[in-house]
Design a protein around this motif. Structure first.
Motif, mmCIF file in Angstrom:
data_model
loop_
_atom_site.group_PDB
_atom_site.id
_atom_site.type_symbol
_atom_site.label_atom_id
_atom_site.label_comp_id
_atom_site.label_asym_id
_atom_site.label_seq_id
_atom_site.Cartn_x
_atom_site.Cartn_y
_atom_site.Cartn_z
ATOM 1 N N GLY A 70 26.233 18.547 5.262
ATOM 2 C CA GLY A 70 24.811 18.347 4.602
ATOM 3 C C GLY A 70 24.719 19.661 3.419
ATOM 4 N N VAL A 71 25.594 20.349 3.206
ATOM 5 C CA VAL A 71 25.730 21.355 2.322
ATOM 6 C C VAL A 71 26.438 20.841 1.023
ATOM 7 N N SER A 72 25.703 20.974 -0.144
ATOM 8 C CA SER A 72 25.974 20.425 -1.077
ATOM 9 C C SER A 72 26.676 21.450 -2.252
ATOM 10 N N GLU A 73 27.858 21.429 -2.593
ATOM 11 C CA GLU A 73 28.680 22.171 -3.378
ATOM 12 C C GLU A 73 27.843 22.329 -4.981
ATOM 13 N N SER A 74 27.063 21.337 -5.499
ATOM 14 C CA SER A 74 26.434 21.313 -6.427
ATOM 15 C C SER A 74 25.199 22.278 -6.688
ATOM 16 N N ILE A 75 24.564 22.188 -5.533
ATOM 17 C CA ILE A 75 23.205 22.995 -5.159
ATOM 18 C C ILE A 75 23.690 24.661 -5.089
ATOM 19 N N ILE A 76 24.833 24.827 -4.425
ATOM 20 C CA ILE A 76 25.451 26.058 -4.291
ATOM 21 C C ILE A 76 25.769 26.571 -5.476
#
Length: 173
Positions: A70-76
């Protein structure tokens, strides 16, 4: 404590201090109260100081969560970009607040410092809010806007409804 624990433990401190500092500065300037204004300078200076360890532990925190479901690289990446800008703005705010503390009694420099700190604290508070929002949305999917598509939600809801009824989601022949 590891980087993630430090990041999460301190992350709210500069956000809260920057907003409280802005509010108190506004009150101090409106009332033309030296004590209140100087208090806001100390709060904004503290916000800048607390931002440094939060920023420095960000990379370690990214490494800890980047492969979680559920972790998005783009949001990071967006969070990291805004955090870079926020560090610069809050650092400038803190330095100007420090100069305001030191030179408060000097007429021209003090007035320039008060005006500059006010403008920078407005920018800092906004940057802090955006950085905090993006940071929160890394793990809190419920605050993401426009990330989940309707088909993702339908698939998720349909699968959950079928599981609740005890039926399989596969087509029956």
């Amino acid at each position: 404590m590891n980087a993630s624990q430090i990041h999460l433990a301190l992350t709210h401190v500069p956000v809260v201090l920057s907003f409280i500092g802005l509010v108190i500065l506004s009150i101090g300037l409106l009332k033309k109260n030296e004590t209140i204004t100087k208090t806001s300078f100390y709060l904004l200076l503290a916000a800048g100081i607390f931002t440094v360890p939060v920023y420095l532990t960000g990379e370690g925190t990214e490494e800890a969560v980047e492969n979680l479901p559920g972790v998005s690289e783009s949001i990071i990446s967006k969070h990291e970009d805004v955090a870079n800008l926020t560090l610069i703005v809050i650092s400038l705010t803190a330095l100007m607040a420090l100069s305001g503390i030191v030179f408060y009694s000097r007429r021209i420099i003090g007035k320039l410092a008060r005006t500059s700190v006010f403008i920078l604290s407005l920018i800092s508070a906004g940057a802090m809010a955006q950085t905090a929002h993006l940071g929160g949305s890394i793990r809190h999917t419920e605050i993401r806007s426009g990330v989940a598509t309707v088909s993702d939600q339908n698939t998720e809801n349909g699968s959950n409804q079928n599981e609740a009824r005890g039926t399989d989601t596969k087509d029956e022949d």
